[in-house]
Write an enzyme that holds these catalytic residues in place. Sequence first.
Site, mmCIF file in Angstrom:
data_model
loop_
_atom_site.group_PDB
_atom_site.id
_atom_site.type_symbol
_atom_site.label_atom_id
_atom_site.label_comp_id
_atom_site.label_asym_id
_atom_site.label_seq_id
_atom_site.Cartn_x
_atom_site.Cartn_y
_atom_site.Cartn_z
ATOM 1 N N ASP A 30 0.855 -1.187 0.000
ATOM 2 C CA ASP A 30 0.000 0.000 0.000
ATOM 3 C C ASP A 30 0.891 1.237 0.000
ATOM 4 O OD1 ASP A 30 -2.853 1.086 0.359
ATOM 5 O OD2 ASP A 30 -1.770 2.143 1.935
ATOM 6 N N HIS A 81 -5.597 4.527 8.287
ATOM 7 C CA HIS A 81 -5.239 4.955 6.930
ATOM 8 C C HIS A 81 -3.738 5.059 6.686
ATOM 9 C CE1 HIS A 81 -9.459 5.630 6.320
ATOM 10 N NE2 HIS A 81 -9.510 6.518 7.275
#
Length: 280
Positions: free
Chosen positions: A84, A238
């Site tokens: 990610d 996040h």
Amino acid sequence: MALLLRFNQLRNNIWSSCPARLLMPHAGLSSGKLPDPKSYERRLFSTRVQETASLDRTCISGIQPLEFQQTSEHEQSVPLLIFDIKTTGFLQKRNRITEFAVHDLWAGKNNTFETLLNPEMDVPNYIAAVSNINNDLVCRPDVPSDVLPLLLAFVRSRQTPGKPVIWVAHNVKRFDGPFLAQEFDRCSAQIPEDWLFVDTYCLARKLPKLLPSEDKRHLHDLGSLCKRYGISVEGPPHRAMQEVMKLCQVFQKMSFDLKLTYEGLMDEAIEASYFSKFLK
């Protein structure tokens, strides 16, 4: 064999031509004094990334090595990298990566890599509010601006000669992949041809409905998939490694629901050349 030789040639060219480069001291600068991102020139890699990146020597807590329901004699020799990124914005040509995290789902030693990255530009407030990454965290002279040297070293330490590398991310076709391709392009290189990419967003679209009345259009984001599987991950929301931890667990659940085999995963994979269209 020809593919392996081409990859080795690319890797050797990179490592033999990456002069050390001083990082620009951005700490304390106002947004008005930050350089224009459009003025960046293509350049070779910096080698000053060793101290601020983290190579974890243990498995992520709660993440077990992946085992497909039907195995292949070759699958365990192929790195399966869940990754990610965080960026300064959503448009690839105008923004840069601020954080990179990856976990090899085949486990083993040194299976995790993560680092913050200096984007050499301002991080907008609305992005900082979502990603928990602001100028004070990344726009500093001690934060590296180039991820590729350590990333290539991490992959090289895990890759079996002659075998591909499988990268897995949520929405990799439209977001993570194009940004990664841009990093290679910025360094006058291309993503190695033996890197393959799997988009879990596309896999999620194939999941069976839980209820007949369920609207699948709203169940493809990572948050919804975590709710579907009852997955909760501690840590700053996040941030890249937290997203990787979520996706590792979601991907294993999805693989079971879809009865995904190693061969089936390879059928889902796209080649690195797919992302070249985003560089035009």
